[in-house]
Scaffold this motif. Sequence first.
Motif, PDB file in Angstrom:
ATOM      1  N   CYS A  66       0.838  -1.196   0.000  1.00 44.99           N
ATOM      2  CA  CYS A  66       0.000   0.000   0.000  1.00 44.99           C
ATOM      3  C   CYS A  66       0.875   1.249   0.000  1.00 44.99           C
ATOM      4  O   CYS A  66       1.909   1.300   0.682  1.00 44.99           O
ATOM      5  CB  CYS A  66      -0.923   0.005   1.216  1.00 44.99           C
ATOM      6  N   ALA A  67       0.463   2.250  -0.767  1.00 40.78           N
ATOM      7  CA  ALA A  67       1.146   3.547  -0.767  1.00 40.78           C
ATOM      8  C   ALA A  67       0.097   4.644  -0.790  1.00 40.78           C
ATOM      9  O   ALA A  67      -0.904   4.538  -1.502  1.00 40.78           O
ATOM     10  CB  ALA A  67       2.080   3.667  -1.966  1.00 40.78           C
ATOM     11  N   LEU A  98       0.926   6.174  -8.189  1.00 40.68           N
ATOM     12  CA  LEU A  98      -0.448   6.589  -7.945  1.00 40.68           C
ATOM     13  C   LEU A  98      -0.569   7.402  -6.658  1.00 40.68           C
ATOM     14  O   LEU A  98      -1.321   8.381  -6.601  1.00 40.68           O
ATOM     15  CB  LEU A  98      -1.350   5.353  -7.885  1.00 40.68           C
ATOM     16  N   ALA A  99       0.170   7.000  -5.621  1.00 39.76           N
ATOM     17  CA  ALA A  99       0.142   7.749  -4.366  1.00 39.76           C
ATOM     18  C   ALA A  99       0.610   9.177  -4.578  1.00 39.76           C
ATOM     19  O   ALA A  99       0.087  10.119  -3.964  1.00 39.76           O
ATOM     20  CB  ALA A  99       1.000   7.046  -3.317  1.00 39.76           C
ATOM     21  N   ALA A 105      -3.248   3.718  -3.009  1.00 38.41           N
ATOM     22  CA  ALA A 105      -3.098   2.647  -4.001  1.00 38.41           C
ATOM     23  C   ALA A 105      -2.665   1.381  -3.290  1.00 38.41           C
ATOM     24  O   ALA A 105      -1.705   1.396  -2.516  1.00 38.41           O
ATOM     25  CB  ALA A 105      -2.071   3.041  -5.055  1.00 38.41           C
ATOM     26  N   ILE A 106      -3.359   0.292  -3.570  1.00 41.56           N
ATOM     27  CA  ILE A 106      -3.075  -0.944  -2.846  1.00 41.56           C
ATOM     28  C   ILE A 106      -3.086  -2.136  -3.792  1.00 41.56           C
ATOM     29  O   ILE A 106      -3.995  -2.289  -4.607  1.00 41.56           O
ATOM     30  CB  ILE A 106      -4.067  -1.137  -1.679  1.00 41.56           C
ATOM     31  N   ALA A 107      -2.046  -2.962  -3.682  1.00 36.57           N
ATOM     32  CA  ALA A 107      -1.871  -4.141  -4.532  1.00 36.57           C
ATOM     33  C   ALA A 107      -1.858  -5.389  -3.655  1.00 36.57           C
ATOM     34  O   ALA A 107      -0.846  -5.704  -3.018  1.00 36.57           O
ATOM     35  CB  ALA A 107      -0.586  -4.035  -5.327  1.00 36.57           C
ATOM     36  N   PRO A 108      -2.952  -6.131  -3.596  1.00 38.99           N
ATOM     37  CA  PRO A 108      -2.972  -7.364  -2.791  1.00 38.99           C
ATOM     38  C   PRO A 108      -2.263  -8.507  -3.498  1.00 38.99           C
ATOM     39  O   PRO A 108      -2.263  -8.587  -4.735  1.00 38.99           O
ATOM     40  CB  PRO A 108      -4.473  -7.654  -2.654  1.00 38.99           C
ATOM     41  N   GLU A 109      -1.660  -9.396  -2.735  1.00 37.06           N
ATOM     42  CA  GLU A 109      -1.011 -10.586  -3.283  1.00 37.06           C
ATOM     43  C   GLU A 109      -2.086 -11.651  -3.494  1.00 37.06           C
ATOM     44  O   GLU A 109      -2.359 -12.472  -2.616  1.00 37.06           O
ATOM     45  CB  GLU A 109       0.096 -11.074  -2.350  1.00 37.06           C
TER      46      GLU A 109
END
Length: 287
Positions: A66-67, A98-99, A105-109
């Motif tokens: 997350c950022a 994006l931040a 901005a969040i990228a889940p695994e």
Amino acid sequence: MLKEEIDSLAAGREFSRRDFVQTTVGSGFAAALLPVAAQTVTTDGAGLEAGSVSIAVGDLQMPAYCAQPAGKTKLPVVVVASEIFGVHEHIADVCRRLARQGYLAIAPELFVRQGNAGAYTDIPRLIAEVVGKASDTQVNGDLDATVAWAAAHGGDVTKLGITGFCWGGRTTWSYVAHNPAVKAGVAWYGPVARPYFAGDKTVIDLAASIQAPVLGLYGAADTGIPVETLTQLEAALKAAGNTRCEIVVYPDTPHAFHADYRPSYRKEAAEDGWARCLAWFRKNGVA
């Protein structure tokens, strides 16, 4: 087996495991991607809160990167869906980019249940053992949990967008079809005429459920995503009454043209696509 991924990587390429450093989600590059290209972009994290987080999905703790701008709340949210290689440094960098534009901005695994996508060097095995076992039902549920986490940690999910690359590009279309709360999506070279998980529908089959505006960014020289399949998707969307989607096809451009750490990177198309992505979100209420 996904031809565009295999074609765009050097099969059997030698690498040093000392180069494969992925101690936490979003750090290092996947083993199949080494060595990374010299033009790899790195976005400074100064002024951001950025790093690994954990999202509860039932009994599972799903890692994510997350950022967001430091000290800010009520931020518009963009979920970032990874390529087949999971959440490595490039995906984390997209979150930081994006931040810097004011987003959480969040990228889940999303492959965590199936295994460590970043550890594979054999692409067909990765697809068979990990990617091909992650169904839309599982992934959409995990994305729902990701959105809920964002809402509880400074995000305004009334301003919700999603973007993704390759597998994540297809996931973008799928999640927009699944979640009517998504305001807009940006899908980078995600296949539309075939699923990854055998039991899932194609994006073309899902067209009637896609009501939000999605921007599709594709390369005309992508051997795994024929341009005619994009034409079929456009027709299906139009037949379903969705006139708000747009598909951009860059001439003479391969798969993974945004991936600045790979030989497939095409700077002009990548920069144009990124500008279009940001403008698309602003235009459609994700800002």
